[in-house]
Design a protein around this motif. Sequence first.
Motif, PDB file in Angstrom:
ATOM      1  N   GLN A 182      69.294  11.463  74.528  1.00 30.36           N
ATOM      2  CA  GLN A 182      68.567  12.722  74.403  1.00 30.36           C
ATOM      3  C   GLN A 182      67.278  12.554  73.587  1.00 30.36           C
ATOM      4  OE1 GLN A 182      70.714  16.029  72.423  1.00 30.36           O
ATOM      5  NE2 GLN A 182      70.012  17.326  74.092  1.00 30.36           N
ATOM      6  N   PHE A 183      67.229  11.484  72.776  1.00 30.31           N
ATOM      7  CA  PHE A 183      66.086  11.292  71.890  1.00 30.31           C
ATOM      8  C   PHE A 183      65.252  10.062  72.226  1.00 30.31           C
ATOM      9  CE2 PHE A 183      69.153  13.677  69.243  1.00 30.31           C
ATOM     10  CZ  PHE A 183      68.355  14.769  68.935  1.00 30.31           C
ATOM     11  N   LYS A 184      65.442   9.487  73.407  1.00 27.71           N
ATOM     12  CA  LYS A 184      64.672   8.300  73.770  1.00 27.71           C
ATOM     13  C   LYS A 184      63.174   8.559  73.636  1.00 27.71           C
ATOM     14  CE  LYS A 184      67.627   5.052  75.078  1.00 27.71           C
ATOM     15  NZ  LYS A 184      67.679   3.714  74.481  1.00 27.71           N
ATOM     16  N   GLY A 185      62.739   9.728  74.085  1.00 25.46           N
ATOM     17  CA  GLY A 185      61.322  10.044  73.995  1.00 25.46           C
ATOM     18  C   GLY A 185      60.849  10.280  72.571  1.00 25.46           C
ATOM     19  N   HIS A 186      61.734  10.818  71.721  1.00 25.18           N
ATOM     20  CA  HIS A 186      61.365  11.097  70.330  1.00 25.18           C
ATOM     21  C   HIS A 186      60.988   9.831  69.572  1.00 25.18           C
ATOM     22  CE1 HIS A 186      62.934  15.089  71.026  1.00 25.18           C
ATOM     23  NE2 HIS A 186      62.804  15.440  69.765  1.00 25.18           N
ATOM     24  N   ALA A 187      61.758   8.774  69.776  1.00 23.23           N
ATOM     25  CA  ALA A 187      61.586   7.577  68.961  1.00 23.23           C
ATOM     26  C   ALA A 187      60.162   7.040  69.042  1.00 23.23           C
ATOM     27  CB  ALA A 187      62.584   6.504  69.391  1.00 23.23           C
ATOM     28  N   ALA A 188      59.562   7.050  70.234  1.00 27.15           N
ATOM     29  CA  ALA A 188      58.229   6.474  70.417  1.00 27.15           C
ATOM     30  C   ALA A 188      57.179   7.232  69.617  1.00 27.15           C
ATOM     31  CB  ALA A 188      57.867   6.456  71.903  1.00 27.15           C
ATOM     32  N   TRP A 189      57.152   8.559  69.716  1.00 23.09           N
ATOM     33  CA  TRP A 189      56.096   9.273  69.010  1.00 23.09           C
ATOM     34  C   TRP A 189      56.368   9.384  67.520  1.00 23.09           C
ATOM     35  CZ3 TRP A 189      57.663  13.977  66.922  1.00 23.09           C
ATOM     36  CH2 TRP A 189      58.701  14.679  67.568  1.00 23.09           C
ATOM     37  N   LEU A 190      57.632   9.330  67.121  1.00 23.44           N
ATOM     38  CA  LEU A 190      57.923   9.268  65.684  1.00 23.44           C
ATOM     39  C   LEU A 190      57.454   7.933  65.099  1.00 23.44           C
ATOM     40  CD1 LEU A 190      61.462  10.929  65.613  1.00 23.44           C
ATOM     41  CD2 LEU A 190      59.394  11.817  64.504  1.00 23.44           C
ATOM     42  N   ASN A 191      57.741   6.844  65.810  1.00 22.92           N
ATOM     43  CA  ASN A 191      57.261   5.528  65.377  1.00 22.92           C
ATOM     44  C   ASN A 191      55.737   5.501  65.298  1.00 22.92           C
ATOM     45  OD1 ASN A 191      59.726   3.231  66.858  1.00 22.92           O
ATOM     46  ND2 ASN A 191      59.821   4.503  65.047  1.00 22.92           N
ATOM     47  N   ILE A 216      65.843  24.624  74.855  1.00 22.64           N
ATOM     48  CA  ILE A 216      65.560  24.410  73.430  1.00 22.64           C
ATOM     49  C   ILE A 216      66.112  23.058  72.988  1.00 22.64           C
ATOM     50  CG2 ILE A 216      66.321  25.133  71.117  1.00 22.64           C
ATOM     51  CD1 ILE A 216      63.930  26.644  72.029  1.00 22.64           C
ATOM     52  N   SER A 217      67.309  22.732  73.452  1.00 28.85           N
ATOM     53  CA  SER A 217      67.931  21.467  73.071  1.00 28.85           C
ATOM     54  C   SER A 217      67.077  20.275  73.479  1.00 28.85           C
ATOM     55  CB  SER A 217      69.322  21.355  73.700  1.00 28.85           C
ATOM     56  OG  SER A 217      70.172  22.386  73.243  1.00 28.85           O
ATOM     57  N   ASN A 230      57.844  18.984  74.139  1.00 29.87           N
ATOM     58  CA  ASN A 230      56.462  19.033  74.598  1.00 29.87           C
ATOM     59  C   ASN A 230      55.479  18.822  73.441  1.00 29.87           C
ATOM     60  OD1 ASN A 230      56.382  21.491  73.217  1.00 29.87           O
ATOM     61  ND2 ASN A 230      56.698  22.712  75.062  1.00 29.87           N
ATOM     62  N   ASP A 231      54.191  18.861  73.760  1.00 29.13           N
ATOM     63  CA  ASP A 231      53.166  18.575  72.752  1.00 29.13           C
ATOM     64  C   ASP A 231      53.199  19.565  71.600  1.00 29.13           C
ATOM     65  OD1 ASP A 231      52.288  16.381  74.134  1.00 29.13           O
ATOM     66  OD2 ASP A 231      50.634  17.419  75.130  1.00 29.13           O
ATOM     67  N   VAL A 232      53.425  20.837  71.899  1.00 23.64           N
ATOM     68  CA  VAL A 232      53.477  21.850  70.835  1.00 23.64           C
ATOM     69  C   VAL A 232      54.637  21.554  69.886  1.00 23.64           C
ATOM     70  CG1 VAL A 232      53.809  24.298  70.336  1.00 23.64           C
ATOM     71  CG2 VAL A 232      52.384  23.606  72.277  1.00 23.64           C
ATOM     72  N   VAL A 254      56.738  19.613  64.724  1.00 24.81           N
ATOM     73  CA  VAL A 254      57.694  18.759  64.017  1.00 24.81           C
ATOM     74  C   VAL A 254      56.969  17.798  63.078  1.00 24.81           C
ATOM     75  CG1 VAL A 254      59.330  16.847  64.332  1.00 24.81           C
ATOM     76  CG2 VAL A 254      59.571  18.937  65.678  1.00 24.81           C
ATOM     77  N   LEU A 255      55.917  17.161  63.569  1.00 27.22           N
ATOM     78  CA  LEU A 255      55.182  16.211  62.730  1.00 27.22           C
ATOM     79  C   LEU A 255      54.504  16.909  61.556  1.00 27.22           C
ATOM     80  CD1 LEU A 255      53.612  13.873  65.441  1.00 27.22           C
ATOM     81  CD2 LEU A 255      55.515  13.377  63.902  1.00 27.22           C
ATOM     82  N   TRP A 256      54.000  18.090  61.781  1.00 25.50           N
ATOM     83  CA  TRP A 256      53.389  18.856  60.687  1.00 25.50           C
ATOM     84  C   TRP A 256      54.439  19.196  59.627  1.00 25.50           C
ATOM     85  CZ3 TRP A 256      53.975  24.112  59.196  1.00 25.50           C
ATOM     86  CH2 TRP A 256      53.043  24.558  58.259  1.00 25.50           C
ATOM     87  N   PHE A 257      55.618  19.602  60.089  1.00 23.67           N
ATOM     88  CA  PHE A 257      56.695  19.919  59.152  1.00 23.67           C
ATOM     89  C   PHE A 257      57.133  18.670  58.375  1.00 23.67           C
ATOM     90  CE2 PHE A 257      61.285  19.823  58.352  1.00 23.67           C
ATOM     91  CZ  PHE A 257      61.410  20.903  57.473  1.00 23.67           C
ATOM     92  N   LEU A 258      57.334  17.570  59.072  1.00 28.58           N
ATOM     93  CA  LEU A 258      57.799  16.341  58.415  1.00 28.58           C
ATOM     94  C   LEU A 258      56.776  15.828  57.403  1.00 28.58           C
ATOM     95  CD1 LEU A 258      59.394  14.435  61.436  1.00 28.58           C
ATOM     96  CD2 LEU A 258      60.597  15.565  59.552  1.00 28.58           C
ATOM     97  N   LYS A 259      55.495  15.966  57.749  1.00 27.77           N
ATOM     98  CA  LYS A 259      54.455  15.500  56.838  1.00 27.77           C
ATOM     99  C   LYS A 259      54.545  16.209  55.493  1.00 27.77           C
ATOM    100  CE  LYS A 259      49.435  14.889  56.459  1.00 27.77           C
ATOM    101  NZ  LYS A 259      48.121  15.074  57.140  1.00 27.77           N
ATOM    102  N   GLY A 260      54.801  17.513  55.533  1.00 27.64           N
ATOM    103  CA  GLY A 260      54.926  18.261  54.293  1.00 27.64           C
ATOM    104  C   GLY A 260      56.269  18.067  53.614  1.00 27.64           C
ATOM    105  N   ALA A 261      57.338  17.930  54.421  1.00 23.09           N
ATOM    106  CA  ALA A 261      58.689  17.870  53.866  1.00 23.09           C
ATOM    107  C   ALA A 261      59.014  16.512  53.260  1.00 23.09           C
ATOM    108  CB  ALA A 261      59.714  18.197  54.935  1.00 23.09           C
TER     109      ALA A 261
END
Length: 287
Positions: A83-92, A266-267, A271-273, A278-285
């Motif tokens: 479910q998160f294969k796509g997440h790993a690339a942009w998080l990295n 939702i699960s 998408n880009d938004v 998520v990245l904006w939240f993680l940057k601050g958190a």
Amino acid sequence: MRYRRLALLSGIAITAGLAVITLFGNMATRATPSVVGPLAATEQEITLRTIDGVKIAASYFPVASSEAPVILMLHGNGASRNQFKGHAAWLNNAGYAAMAIDFRGHGESQEEAKSFGLFEARDAEAAVAWIKKDSPKAKIGVIGVSLGGAASLLGKDGPLPVDALILKAVYPDIDRAIRNRVATRVGSFAAAIITPLLTYQSPFRYGAWPGNISPVNGTSKFPGPVLVIGGAKDSYTPADESKLLFDGFPGPGQLWIVDGLEHDQISDLGNDVYRQRVLWFLKGALK
């Protein structure tokens, strides 16, 4: 004789009804193993062992710095770490290491009955322990989808000992989770009757009362920043239940209700938004 016959027929009907309800419970908690796709270029396969001895399959996606924050990704019911294969690339690409696990009874992990997050919390705890051993200076964030988000809050000692939580379509308690799902199939009235017959199987299945399977009870014990994401059309976890979960957290947080999306949408949102938020939240958190 007539009354005896009625009593016998009533007894048969009740027994048959209980058998059907038990069968439905067995189906809802049965393991759903699946084959996880081919490894990505940077993906490392890992096997974890939980406190109760269950083998958990996991994937780790490292970055160059051992002090970079690590994002633990916890999938939803019936899914896997795919479910998160796509997440790993942009998080990295954003500088975050990432880890995804298959919960017990899912993917390539050991086949065990599902428990709506109660025992899956042990799987998530094993992953956090591995991350802290491998990268002791790294901060940890969690992205938990439905079952995965519940598992992040249902640990025996409270929520996972991490620095930030992103929770997508997470139910506040097992009663609402089951009632909403049953209602989509048989209507609200029948769901009100059937739900207690399902939830009160939990002492026999898990040795825990339904009240112990309530992620909302763990929210007050997590002081860190949270991002709760819900769908405006989610019939399994309606927007007001996402707000109920969000309101329980004492620390800084954001509630994002996405217009037009149902539970599965939702699960799987990616998408880009979503990425930007998520990245904006993680940057601050995790700064």
